[in-house]
Design an enzyme around this catalytic site. Structure first.
Site, mmCIF file in Angstrom:
data_model
loop_
_atom_site.group_PDB
_atom_site.id
_atom_site.type_symbol
_atom_site.label_atom_id
_atom_site.label_comp_id
_atom_site.label_asym_id
_atom_site.label_seq_id
_atom_site.Cartn_x
_atom_site.Cartn_y
_atom_site.Cartn_z
ATOM 1 N N ARG A 17 7.095 0.178 -4.960
ATOM 2 C CA ARG A 17 7.570 1.115 -6.436
ATOM 3 C C ARG A 17 8.064 0.447 -7.453
ATOM 4 O O ARG A 17 7.907 0.838 -8.554
ATOM 5 C CB ARG A 17 8.879 2.071 -5.653
ATOM 6 C CG ARG A 17 8.608 3.003 -4.712
ATOM 7 C CD ARG A 17 9.672 3.841 -3.960
ATOM 8 N NE ARG A 17 10.331 2.744 -3.469
ATOM 9 C CZ ARG A 17 11.839 2.826 -3.062
ATOM 10 N NH1 ARG A 17 12.539 3.603 -3.735
ATOM 11 N NH2 ARG A 17 12.514 1.946 -2.316
ATOM 12 N N ASN A 55 9.814 -6.830 2.179
ATOM 13 C CA ASN A 55 9.465 -5.894 1.509
ATOM 14 C C ASN A 55 10.914 -4.774 1.370
ATOM 15 O O ASN A 55 11.429 -4.477 2.370
ATOM 16 C CB ASN A 55 8.250 -4.941 2.220
ATOM 17 C CG ASN A 55 8.093 -3.638 1.366
ATOM 18 O OD1 ASN A 55 7.495 -2.826 2.088
ATOM 19 N ND2 ASN A 55 7.966 -3.628 0.215
ATOM 20 N N GLY A 56 11.002 -4.368 0.094
ATOM 21 C CA GLY A 56 12.322 -3.498 -0.114
ATOM 22 C C GLY A 56 13.020 -4.100 -1.473
ATOM 23 O O GLY A 56 13.569 -4.976 -1.453
ATOM 24 N N ASP A 57 12.950 -3.207 -2.349
ATOM 25 C CA ASP A 57 13.667 -3.212 -3.467
ATOM 26 C C ASP A 57 13.217 -4.404 -4.515
ATOM 27 O O ASP A 57 14.235 -4.975 -5.221
ATOM 28 C CB ASP A 57 15.275 -3.177 -3.143
ATOM 29 C CG ASP A 57 15.679 -2.095 -2.274
ATOM 30 O OD1 ASP A 57 15.096 -1.017 -2.448
ATOM 31 O OD2 ASP A 57 16.406 -2.059 -1.521
ATOM 32 N N LYS A 82 2.215 -4.550 9.562
ATOM 33 C CA LYS A 82 3.502 -3.944 8.646
ATOM 34 C C LYS A 82 4.131 -3.021 9.333
ATOM 35 O O LYS A 82 3.728 -1.921 10.121
ATOM 36 C CB LYS A 82 2.869 -3.069 7.467
ATOM 37 C CG LYS A 82 3.851 -2.405 6.553
ATOM 38 C CD LYS A 82 4.442 -3.444 5.664
ATOM 39 C CE LYS A 82 5.379 -2.948 4.513
ATOM 40 N NZ LYS A 82 4.741 -2.165 3.776
ATOM 41 N N CYS A 134 4.637 3.455 8.026
ATOM 42 C CA CYS A 134 4.838 4.574 7.338
ATOM 43 C C CYS A 134 5.894 5.671 8.015
ATOM 44 O O CYS A 134 5.798 6.076 9.089
ATOM 45 C CB CYS A 134 3.526 5.321 7.372
ATOM 46 S SG CYS A 134 3.481 6.959 6.436
ATOM 47 N N GLN A 139 -5.918 -1.556 5.718
ATOM 48 C CA GLN A 139 -4.637 -1.325 6.651
ATOM 49 C C GLN A 139 -5.136 0.001 7.253
ATOM 50 O O GLN A 139 -5.337 1.121 6.625
ATOM 51 C CB GLN A 139 -3.327 -0.691 5.804
ATOM 52 C CG GLN A 139 -2.260 -0.811 6.906
ATOM 53 C CD GLN A 139 -1.041 -0.258 5.809
ATOM 54 O OE1 GLN A 139 -0.855 0.883 5.674
ATOM 55 N NE2 GLN A 139 -0.075 -1.223 5.595
ATOM 56 N N PRO A 160 0.936 -0.958 -0.097
ATOM 57 C CA PRO A 160 -0.225 -0.070 -0.095
ATOM 58 C C PRO A 160 0.888 1.435 -0.061
ATOM 59 O O PRO A 160 1.802 1.309 0.699
ATOM 60 C CB PRO A 160 -0.732 -0.177 1.236
ATOM 61 C CG PRO A 160 0.158 -1.050 2.129
ATOM 62 C CD PRO A 160 0.862 -1.924 1.317
#
Length: 365
Positions: A238, A213-215, A152, A108, A77, A20
């Site tokens: 992304r 999560n990440g890259d 998360k 966040c 969420q 999200p």
């Protein structure tokens, strides 16, 4: 290597989640990704829903709660710093909308969120996070729709206070059934690379599914993360903004299908569909144009177009009619001999945010 995982009784295949992202992953973008994947998306999650604003949570006041039946399995969420308000919101959402799960946001990094003690600000107050999880789980248990609670989080506030292992322990103790870990600290924002070693440590210690999560921005990258770090699945943010086909590409790979080379002309076909979804969601034509340009700015970087002619042609359109007229000219002209290669999209990182006033976390408790 895992290709699916279970969230309570739900079998999730492929083991992917669209992360999200506020202002990006609204219902039209989520629907777009699901269609492009051939309905093989894993899980979709809403943009985060604030709970602090009103003493009595009102479903009608939050456009983030809107989703379409074809988005299921779907999670909502929520974020906030007051346990009672988080719990009340979770119960209302569960009973009225029947999502497949409710997720608490402790990740966040936005100053307006983290600086007020919610989102990743909760990582500086783990007792408060524990209270929130406890109260939300209790509220869901007492609701007419008993659904999973997920969390998360980031690995910590900064490099000197990485506490994701403590977060995992709290989460499991309070009945959380899935943990998604973004491998950056709050202070990093989206700068640098995610620390997957920490994600791997969490996955190795966890009794519940851990999503990394990440890259993650390619099939090869997703496979490497799953094989190396032992996570149950990957969450993609992304990478999907630049390549909304990535979930279908991963599903194809998991099903043993060969990778398919996409032409630039095929890639441009996404814009009429996205525009249709935006208008069905209530956007004005000019509002939809803004989102079309947002997608074009990212997606067209994947074209073998060194002068970025296609990108600039679309971004300088002044009206929706002009945008689609230019789109047809491009498809019938220079784009015919171009290919779309998502591997060109290597730079997904944002700026580093090194300063954040952190103040009124405890106000109003």
């Amino acid at each position: 290597m895992l290709k699916s995982f279970k969230l309570r009784d739900l079998e999730v295949f492929p083991n992917t989640i669209l992360s999200p992202m506020d202002g990006v992953t609204d219902a039209p973008f989520r629907r777009l990704c699901r269609v492009l994947s051939g309905n093989r998306m894993g899980l979709l999650v809403s943009e985060f829903v604030p709970t602090d604003g009103d003493a009595v949570f009102c479903l009608d006041g939050h456009k983030q709660l809107k989703f379409f039946p074809e988005e299921r399995p779907f999670g909502i969420q929520i974020f906030g710093r007051f346990p009672d308000r988080m719990a009340a919101a979770a119960k209302k959402i569960a009973e009225a909308l029947h999502p497949e799960f409710i997720e608490v946001n402790a990740g966040c990094p936005a100053p307006k969120v983290a600086g007020k003690g919610s989102g990743s600000g909760l990582l500086r107050d783990l007792p408060r996070l524990q209270e929130i999880l406890h109260d939300v789980r209790t509220a869901l248990d007492s609701s007419s729709v008993n659904i999973p609670l997920t969390l998360k989080c980031r690995i910590g506030w900064d490099d000197q206070s990485i506490n994701v292992m403590e977060t995992l322990k709290i989460a499991e103790g309070e009945g959380v059934e899935m943990l998604t870990v973004h491998g950056r600290t709050r202070l990093q924002g989206y700068n640098g690379l995610a620390n997957w070693d920490w994600i791997g440590k969490v996955a190795a210690a966890a009794k519940i599914p851990v999503i990394g999560n990440g890259d993650v921005n390619s099939v090869a990258n997703a496979r490497e993360r799953l094989e190396t770090y032992g996570v149950s699945g990957v969450s993609i943010g992304r990478g999907a903004m630049h390549n909304p086909w990535i979930f279908g590409q991963i599903a194809d790979a998991w099903e043993g299908k060969p990778p398919r080379q996409m032409t630039a002309s095929e890639a441009l076909d996404v814009f009429p569909l996205y525009n249709k979804f935006k208008l069905e969601d209530g956007a004005t034509e000019m509002g939809a144009l803004g989102r079309l340009k947002q997608l074009a700015a990212r997606l067209c970087k994947g074209f073998d177009d060194p002068e970025m002619h296609v990108r600039q042609t679309l971004l300088t359109a002044q009206t929706p009619q002009e945008f689609f007229e230019r789109l047809e000219v491009l498809k019938n002209g220079v784009v015919k001999n171009m290919h779309y290669d998502p591997n060109r999209l290597v730079n997904l990182n944002g700026a580093k945010d090194t300063e954040l006033r952190y103040g009124d976390q405890f106000a109003g408790r």
